[in-house]
Design a protein around this motif. Sequence first.
Motif, PDB file in Angstrom:
ATOM      1  N   ARG A 131       7.961  -2.942 -10.629  1.00 19.84           N
ATOM      2  CA  ARG A 131       7.975  -3.742  -9.403  1.00 19.84           C
ATOM      3  C   ARG A 131       7.223  -3.066  -8.262  1.00 19.84           C
ATOM      4  O   ARG A 131       6.926  -3.702  -7.249  1.00 19.84           O
ATOM      5  CB  ARG A 131       9.417  -4.031  -8.985  1.00 19.84           C
ATOM      6  CG  ARG A 131      10.153  -4.961  -9.944  1.00 19.84           C
ATOM      7  CD  ARG A 131      11.511  -5.375  -9.408  1.00 19.84           C
ATOM      8  NE  ARG A 131      12.137  -6.369 -10.264  1.00 19.84           N
ATOM      9  CZ  ARG A 131      11.927  -7.678 -10.185  1.00 19.84           C
ATOM     10  NH1 ARG A 131      11.113  -8.155  -9.254  1.00 19.84           N
ATOM     11  NH2 ARG A 131      12.529  -8.528 -10.999  1.00 19.84           N
ATOM     12  N   CYS A 132       6.921  -1.786  -8.457  1.00 23.55           N
ATOM     13  CA  CYS A 132       6.224  -1.053  -7.395  1.00 23.55           C
ATOM     14  C   CYS A 132       4.717  -1.258  -7.430  1.00 23.55           C
ATOM     15  O   CYS A 132       3.989  -0.658  -6.633  1.00 23.55           O
ATOM     16  CB  CYS A 132       6.545   0.439  -7.496  1.00 23.55           C
ATOM     17  SG  CYS A 132       6.068   1.200  -9.070  1.00 23.55           S
ATOM     18  N   PHE A 133       4.224  -2.093  -8.334  1.00 25.16           N
ATOM     19  CA  PHE A 133       2.775  -2.300  -8.433  1.00 25.16           C
ATOM     20  C   PHE A 133       2.163  -2.775  -7.118  1.00 25.16           C
ATOM     21  O   PHE A 133       0.965  -2.597  -6.898  1.00 25.16           O
ATOM     22  CB  PHE A 133       2.459  -3.290  -9.546  1.00 25.16           C
ATOM     23  CG  PHE A 133       2.156  -2.634 -10.872  1.00 25.16           C
ATOM     24  CD1 PHE A 133       2.337  -1.277 -11.064  1.00 25.16           C
ATOM     25  CD2 PHE A 133       1.678  -3.388 -11.938  1.00 25.16           C
ATOM     26  CE1 PHE A 133       2.068  -0.672 -12.281  1.00 25.16           C
ATOM     27  CE2 PHE A 133       1.394  -2.792 -13.163  1.00 25.16           C
ATOM     28  CZ  PHE A 133       1.594  -1.432 -13.335  1.00 25.16           C
ATOM     29  N   HIS A 134       2.965  -3.393  -6.264  1.00 23.85           N
ATOM     30  CA  HIS A 134       2.409  -3.850  -4.989  1.00 23.85           C
ATOM     31  C   HIS A 134       2.019  -2.675  -4.091  1.00 23.85           C
ATOM     32  O   HIS A 134       1.350  -2.871  -3.076  1.00 23.85           O
ATOM     33  CB  HIS A 134       3.413  -4.754  -4.252  1.00 23.85           C
ATOM     34  CG  HIS A 134       4.656  -4.061  -3.818  1.00 23.85           C
ATOM     35  ND1 HIS A 134       5.672  -3.730  -4.682  1.00 23.85           N
ATOM     36  CD2 HIS A 134       5.046  -3.616  -2.586  1.00 23.85           C
ATOM     37  CE1 HIS A 134       6.631  -3.121  -4.016  1.00 23.85           C
ATOM     38  NE2 HIS A 134       6.292  -3.037  -2.748  1.00 23.85           N
ATOM     39  N   ASN A 135       2.414  -1.442  -4.482  1.00 19.35           N
ATOM     40  CA  ASN A 135       2.015  -0.252  -3.723  1.00 19.35           C
ATOM     41  C   ASN A 135       0.610   0.214  -4.058  1.00 19.35           C
ATOM     42  O   ASN A 135       0.105   1.148  -3.429  1.00 19.35           O
ATOM     43  CB  ASN A 135       2.999   0.889  -3.986  1.00 19.35           C
ATOM     44  CG  ASN A 135       4.376   0.621  -3.392  1.00 19.35           C
ATOM     45  OD1 ASN A 135       4.494  -0.022  -2.355  1.00 19.35           O
ATOM     46  ND2 ASN A 135       5.419   1.094  -4.065  1.00 19.35           N
ATOM     47  N   LEU A 136      -0.025  -0.399  -5.039  1.00 20.31           N
ATOM     48  CA  LEU A 136      -1.415  -0.064  -5.364  1.00 20.31           C
ATOM     49  C   LEU A 136      -2.295  -0.649  -4.262  1.00 20.31           C
ATOM     50  O   LEU A 136      -2.838  -1.744  -4.384  1.00 20.31           O
ATOM     51  CB  LEU A 136      -1.782  -0.628  -6.741  1.00 20.31           C
ATOM     52  CG  LEU A 136      -0.956  -0.100  -7.925  1.00 20.31           C
ATOM     53  CD1 LEU A 136      -1.257  -0.881  -9.198  1.00 20.31           C
ATOM     54  CD2 LEU A 136      -1.231   1.389  -8.145  1.00 20.31           C
ATOM     55  N   SER A 137      -2.438   0.087  -3.204  1.00 24.76           N
ATOM     56  CA  SER A 137      -3.016  -0.460  -1.970  1.00 24.76           C
ATOM     57  C   SER A 137      -4.465  -0.911  -2.115  1.00 24.76           C
ATOM     58  O   SER A 137      -4.888  -1.839  -1.427  1.00 24.76           O
ATOM     59  CB  SER A 137      -2.901   0.568  -0.838  1.00 24.76           C
ATOM     60  OG  SER A 137      -3.478   1.797  -1.210  1.00 24.76           O
ATOM     61  N   ALA A 138      -5.239  -0.286  -3.012  1.00 28.60           N
ATOM     62  CA  ALA A 138      -6.628  -0.720  -3.188  1.00 28.60           C
ATOM     63  C   ALA A 138      -6.698  -2.111  -3.819  1.00 28.60           C
ATOM     64  O   ALA A 138      -7.686  -2.829  -3.636  1.00 28.60           O
ATOM     65  CB  ALA A 138      -7.386   0.283  -4.046  1.00 28.60           C
ATOM     66  N   LEU A 139      -5.643  -2.492  -4.546  1.00 29.90           N
ATOM     67  CA  LEU A 139      -5.591  -3.831  -5.136  1.00 29.90           C
ATOM     68  C   LEU A 139      -4.918  -4.833  -4.201  1.00 29.90           C
ATOM     69  O   LEU A 139      -4.970  -6.036  -4.448  1.00 29.90           O
ATOM     70  CB  LEU A 139      -4.836  -3.790  -6.471  1.00 29.90           C
ATOM     71  CG  LEU A 139      -5.510  -2.998  -7.598  1.00 29.90           C
ATOM     72  CD1 LEU A 139      -4.630  -2.974  -8.840  1.00 29.90           C
ATOM     73  CD2 LEU A 139      -6.880  -3.577  -7.931  1.00 29.90           C
ATOM     74  N   ALA A 140      -4.272  -4.312  -3.176  1.00 33.53           N
ATOM     75  CA  ALA A 140      -3.584  -5.179  -2.220  1.00 33.53           C
ATOM     76  C   ALA A 140      -4.404  -5.456  -0.973  1.00 33.53           C
ATOM     77  O   ALA A 140      -4.190  -6.472  -0.299  1.00 33.53           O
ATOM     78  CB  ALA A 140      -2.246  -4.555  -1.821  1.00 33.53           C
ATOM     79  N   ASN A 141      -5.361  -4.571  -0.675  1.00 31.73           N
ATOM     80  CA  ASN A 141      -6.143  -4.698   0.556  1.00 31.73           C
ATOM     81  C   ASN A 141      -7.605  -4.964   0.236  1.00 31.73           C
ATOM     82  O   ASN A 141      -8.180  -4.342  -0.656  1.00 31.73           O
ATOM     83  CB  ASN A 141      -6.030  -3.420   1.401  1.00 31.73           C
ATOM     84  CG  ASN A 141      -4.580  -3.122   1.763  1.00 31.73           C
ATOM     85  OD1 ASN A 141      -3.815  -4.025   2.088  1.00 31.73           O
ATOM     86  ND2 ASN A 141      -4.201  -1.848   1.691  1.00 31.73           N
ATOM     87  N   PHE A 142      -8.199  -5.864   0.987  1.00 34.36           N
ATOM     88  CA  PHE A 142      -9.603  -6.213   0.765  1.00 34.36           C
ATOM     89  C   PHE A 142     -10.548  -5.105   1.223  1.00 34.36           C
ATOM     90  O   PHE A 142     -11.628  -4.922   0.675  1.00 34.36           O
ATOM     91  CB  PHE A 142      -9.946  -7.504   1.511  1.00 34.36           C
ATOM     92  CG  PHE A 142      -9.057  -8.645   1.157  1.00 34.36           C
ATOM     93  CD1 PHE A 142      -9.203  -9.308  -0.049  1.00 34.36           C
ATOM     94  CD2 PHE A 142      -8.073  -9.073   2.026  1.00 34.36           C
ATOM     95  CE1 PHE A 142      -8.384 -10.366  -0.382  1.00 34.36           C
ATOM     96  CE2 PHE A 142      -7.253 -10.129   1.704  1.00 34.36           C
ATOM     97  CZ  PHE A 142      -7.400 -10.780   0.497  1.00 34.36           C
ATOM     98  N   SER A 143     -10.161  -4.353   2.231  1.00 36.04           N
ATOM     99  CA  SER A 143     -11.071  -3.391   2.862  1.00 36.04           C
ATOM    100  C   SER A 143     -11.246  -2.117   2.062  1.00 36.04           C
ATOM    101  O   SER A 143     -12.227  -1.399   2.233  1.00 36.04           O
ATOM    102  CB  SER A 143     -10.566  -3.041   4.267  1.00 36.04           C
ATOM    103  OG  SER A 143      -9.241  -2.514   4.195  1.00 36.04           O
ATOM    104  N   GLU A 144     -10.292  -1.815   1.162  1.00 36.45           N
ATOM    105  CA  GLU A 144     -10.357  -0.552   0.437  1.00 36.45           C
ATOM    106  C   GLU A 144     -11.147  -0.702  -0.851  1.00 36.45           C
ATOM    107  O   GLU A 144     -10.806  -1.489  -1.727  1.00 36.45           O
ATOM    108  CB  GLU A 144      -8.937  -0.054   0.118  1.00 36.45           C
ATOM    109  CG  GLU A 144      -8.134   0.278   1.347  1.00 36.45           C
ATOM    110  CD  GLU A 144      -6.829   0.980   0.994  1.00 36.45           C
ATOM    111  OE1 GLU A 144      -6.769   1.599  -0.083  1.00 36.45           O
ATOM    112  OE2 GLU A 144      -5.891   0.906   1.805  1.00 36.45           O
ATOM    113  N   SER A 145     -12.223   0.054  -0.962  1.00 33.88           N
ATOM    114  CA  SER A 145     -13.038   0.091  -2.177  1.00 33.88           C
ATOM    115  C   SER A 145     -13.786   1.409  -2.200  1.00 33.88           C
ATOM    116  O   SER A 145     -13.970   2.054  -1.179  1.00 33.88           O
ATOM    117  CB  SER A 145     -14.012  -1.091  -2.238  1.00 33.88           C
ATOM    118  OG  SER A 145     -14.900  -1.044  -1.127  1.00 33.88           O
TER     119      SER A 145
END
Length: 328
Positions: free
Chosen positions: A92-106
């Motif tokens: 359930r913690c997969f939402h902490n994968l911030s690069a997959l949650a935020n558009f700006s991070e790449s």
Amino acid sequence: QTLGSLHLRNNHLYGELPHSLQNCTTLSVVDLSENGFSGSVPIWIGRSPSELYVLSLRSNKFEGDIPNEVCYLKSLQILDLAHNKLSGMIPRCFHNLSALANFSESFSPTRGYGAILTENAILVTKGIEMEYAKILGFVKGMDLSCNFMYGEIPEELTGLLALQSLNLSNNRFTGRIPSKIGNMAQLESLDFSMNQLDGEIPPSMTNLTFLSHLNLAYNNLTGRIPESTQLQSLDQSSFVGNELCGAPLNKNCSTNGVIPPPTVEQDGGGGYRLLEDGWFYVSLGVGFFTGFWIVLGSLLVNMPWSVLLSQLLNRIMLKMYHVIVEYV
């Protein structure tokens, strides 16, 4: 310790992953797919290479749960654990994968010391194996297909708003498709096929305007396919093996999402009217027949010509009955 990427794809390597890899803290790409590695996904993989962007363990023999420590990989953009023997539930913690949650991070796929080195990765998306190099930094995907994972798809997974490709097919997932699946507006490819999902397709799925590949086949889904230009443009094979109705399937729906019963032509109400009138005359004839014999019965019983009269009256009554039946 300064190793930036590790590509060992498509070899004959086997055994568990060596613990010495946790000392490579600068790894950005790890591709160990299509080998014979076994054991569990190591816990340390979510702690040591903190800048890991690509993790591909596809087509090996890894088993057990996906460790929650994977959620520590804040920079992870591609996670491919498909075609293994993994079990358990999606963390359930997969939402902490911030690069997959935020558009700006790449991340930039170009690395090197002195010389320029271009990274690359292979990801199966839309059912096709594709290699990414120059645009790798803009690709965000997750593939957990062909394992033995079970349980419900956690609602928290829909928090990965920047995810472009999600494949959970060929597992044992149950329950409903998350109601907020439409929040993942960047999805271009979505595959939930060959599971045991039930219930209706969430209406929010109509928000997936970039979706060009969808596969929900062979689940236990029911009801009407939500109406949107995107969903109705898909092939019927995206929905087969369920109890669904509505376009693009040929099975029509009623307002409740079920197949309507065959209609009866009422002829403007005349058909029902005729039936009601017919039964009225049948009842009238039967009543007349019964009443007639009650009144005359006592008279006929003692008369010498009763037999002849009885036959005559029977013929008259029978003729009346046929006339009534023909009219009905």
